[in-house]
Design a protein around this motif. Structure first.
Motif, PDB file in Angstrom:
ATOM      1  N   GLY A   1      73.419 113.832  31.606  1.00 14.64           N
ATOM      2  CA  GLY A   1      73.100 115.120  32.445  1.00 14.64           C
ATOM      3  C   GLY A   1      71.962 114.594  33.484  1.00 14.64           C
ATOM      4  N   GLU A   2      70.803 114.208  32.891  1.00 11.37           N
ATOM      5  CA  GLU A   2      70.202 113.788  33.865  1.00 11.37           C
ATOM      6  C   GLU A   2      69.927 112.659  34.944  1.00 11.37           C
ATOM      7  N   LEU A   3      70.772 112.018  34.561  1.00 12.64           N
ATOM      8  CA  LEU A   3      70.944 111.261  35.914  1.00 12.64           C
ATOM      9  C   LEU A   3      72.024 111.282  36.466  1.00 12.64           C
ATOM     10  N   PHE A   4      72.850 112.534  36.184  1.00 10.62           N
ATOM     11  CA  PHE A   4      73.931 112.672  37.288  1.00 10.62           C
ATOM     12  C   PHE A   4      73.249 113.428  37.704  1.00 10.62           C
ATOM     13  N   GLY A   5      72.603 114.899  36.901  1.00 15.30           N
ATOM     14  CA  GLY A   5      71.477 115.798  37.846  1.00 15.30           C
ATOM     15  C   GLY A   5      70.671 115.164  39.058  1.00 15.30           C
ATOM     16  N   TRP A   6      70.238 114.297  38.696  1.00 14.02           N
ATOM     17  CA  TRP A   6      69.367 113.231  39.987  1.00 14.02           C
ATOM     18  C   TRP A   6      70.553 113.064  41.382  1.00 14.02           C
ATOM     19  N   PHE A   7      71.490 112.751  40.936  1.00 15.81           N
ATOM     20  CA  PHE A   7      72.481 112.021  41.587  1.00 15.81           C
ATOM     21  C   PHE A   7      72.943 113.516  42.574  1.00 15.81           C
ATOM     22  N   ARG A   8      73.388 115.102  41.688  1.00 15.27           N
ATOM     23  CA  ARG A   8      73.399 115.944  42.520  1.00 15.27           C
ATOM     24  C   ARG A   8      72.625 116.687  43.615  1.00 15.27           C
ATOM     25  N   ARG A   9      70.996 116.424  42.752  1.00 15.47           N
ATOM     26  CA  ARG A   9      70.152 116.753  43.845  1.00 15.47           C
ATOM     27  C   ARG A   9      70.067 115.542  44.748  1.00 15.47           C
ATOM     28  N   GLU A  10      70.489 114.552  45.120  1.00 16.37           N
ATOM     29  CA  GLU A  10      70.047 113.986  46.006  1.00 16.37           C
ATOM     30  C   GLU A  10      71.464 114.745  46.937  1.00 16.37           C
TER      31      GLU A  10
END
Length: 449
Positions: free
Chosen positions: A107-116
């Motif tokens: 969740g955190e990793l893909f959340g970061w990618f999504r924000r990017e």
């Protein structure tokens, strides 16, 4: 199909249930003997928190991890492979902990990618907007440039036509010159009824020397006080128009004259006047009046030269009818060119040829070589310098025309040489000059490279 629409989160419950059904169904269908696939490392059930966390974020990933752990425990319970929850957890503690960690980390990793990605998309959209705006601005500027090019071309065409017409006057005989001036104005500003009147130094009536159109209001002899417009033009030695009179006071009843423009000689005396009584209404504008005034300024010079202009020039030795003007008259010509630039924004150029350091005895040969390149309507003069030299005024000729003239002269000088020293060429324009003294001062400061 738009991938962004497919990848955009819809419903966590539906996605989680679908993934759980697919994994559980695969487990029961292909490996019923190992419920929960605890025998595999990593377990396929890790896909549930991994996919849900990557799609919906940290909290959803942790909840999906709890759900995956519960799903494994339920399958193990109904298959009879454990006696209690504590027993099952102790047997596969790392697996169940991994469900929670994988969900949260995904969740955190893909959340970061999504924000990017969102930031990148926003930046990309901003850049695309800037590019579209820039493209629009470029197209607008291109249109402006095309319009400016068209206006410059039209302006250059008008100046070229005016220059050609003025030069044609110099090739006209003295007897035909008054009519040629009127025909020139007819072509340029569409005069229909006009006449030129000679002005004598006496106070007698003005005598008509040429006319075009109807004679109704253009008598052969015109009294100086016949019209207020004529009186003002003679008094002020400048152009006077009927609208100018109307702004000040009521003119005489049935005033037939539209404008009167004086023609001056080099001494500033009025030698003739142009009287206009007929022209199209649409052409009777301030721009037309300015053009008529400009033509009359140069036409006065041409008429003055045609009548002799004694003492203002000398004939170049060995070159019949090739005039070399005095410095004083050259300054008068510079004044006319400067007025044309300041009032009408029409360019003129002065080109000075010299042989610095050469003996004065080369002056005659230098003059003879250069004077043959001077066209009718250009003015050559000797400025009184110690070295051989020649100054040429090119009326209504800008930088481009002056450079063409310079190259033609250089080519001719190379063919008529050799010369004791290299020929120096200087060009002066009127862009920054306020008076003739400024022009003369610039003559020694601008060098063509």
């Amino acid at each position: 199909m738009n991938w962004r629409d497919v990848s955009r989160p819809k419903s966590i419950l539906i996605d989680a249930v679908v993934i759980a059904i697919v994994i559980t169904g695969s487990n029961l269908l292909f490996d019923r003997a190992h419920p929960g696939w605890v025998n595999l490392s990593p377990s396929p059930y890790l896909l549930l928190p991994l996919l849900v966390g990557g799609r919906y974020g940290f909290t959803s990933g942790v909840l999906a991890g709890i759900g995956a752990s519960a799903l494994v425990l339920v399958q193990q319970h109904f298959s009879g492979q454990f006696y209690s929850v504590n027993h099952a957890l102790s047997e596969s503690v790392y697996l169940h902990a991994g469900f929670l960690f994988i969900g949260g980390i995904a969740g955190e990793l893909f959340g970061w990618f999504r924000r990017e990605r969102v930031q990148s998309e926003a930046q990309q959209e901003k850049l695309q907007t800037s590019v579209r705006q820039l493209d629009s601005d470029v197209n607008y500027l291109r249109g402006v440039k095309d319009e400016l090019d068209r206006l410059v071309a039209a302006r250059d065409g008008e100046v070229s036509a005016l220059d050609t017409e003025l030069r044609r006057l110099y090739a006209t005989s003295a007897d035909d010159l008054p009519v040629a001036v009127l025909q020139f104005l007819r072509r340029q500003v569409r005069l229909s009824d006009a006449a030129l009147y000679r002005v004598d130094r006496s106070d007698g009536a003005l005598q008509r020397i040429a006319f075009i159109g109807r004679e109704a209001h253009l008598p052969a002899s015109l009294a100086r006080d016949a019209s207020e417009i004529v009186q003002l033009a003679l008094q002020r030695s400048s152009l006077v128009t009927l609208p100018e009179i109307l702004q000040q006071r009521e003119p005489a009843a049935n005033e037939p004259l539209l404008l009167v423009a004086p023609l001056l000689n080099a001494s500033g005396e009025v030698t003739a006047i142009l009287v206009v009584t007929g022209m199209p209404f649409i052409s009777f504008t301030a721009q037309t009046a300015n053009l008529i005034e400009l033509v009359c300024e140069w036409a006065g010079e041409v008429l003055d030269l045609a009548q002799g202009a004694a003492g203002r020039y000398r004939i170049v030795s060995g070159r019949e009818n090739q005039r070399l003007f005095t410095r004083n008259h050259f300054e008068h010509l510079l004044q006319l060119a400067l007025i044309a630039y300041q009032r009408h924004r029409l360019p003129s150029s002065v080109v000075i040829f010299s042989l610095p350091g050469a003996p004065a005895s080369e002056q005659a040969r230098f003059e003879q070589a250069l004077i043959s390149t001077v066209r009718a309507g250009d003015y050559a003069a000797e400025l009184g310098r110690s070295e051989p030299h020649l100054a040429v005024l090119l009326p209504l000729v800008g930088e481009r025309g002056a450079n063409i003239f310079i190259e033609r002269c250089r080519h001719f000088l190379r063919n008529t040489g050799p010369w004791p020293v290299e020929v120096e060429v200087r060009r002066v324009e009127f862009g920054h000059a306020e008076n003739v003294k400024d022009v003369l001062a610039e003559i020694d400061g601008v060098t063509v490279r």
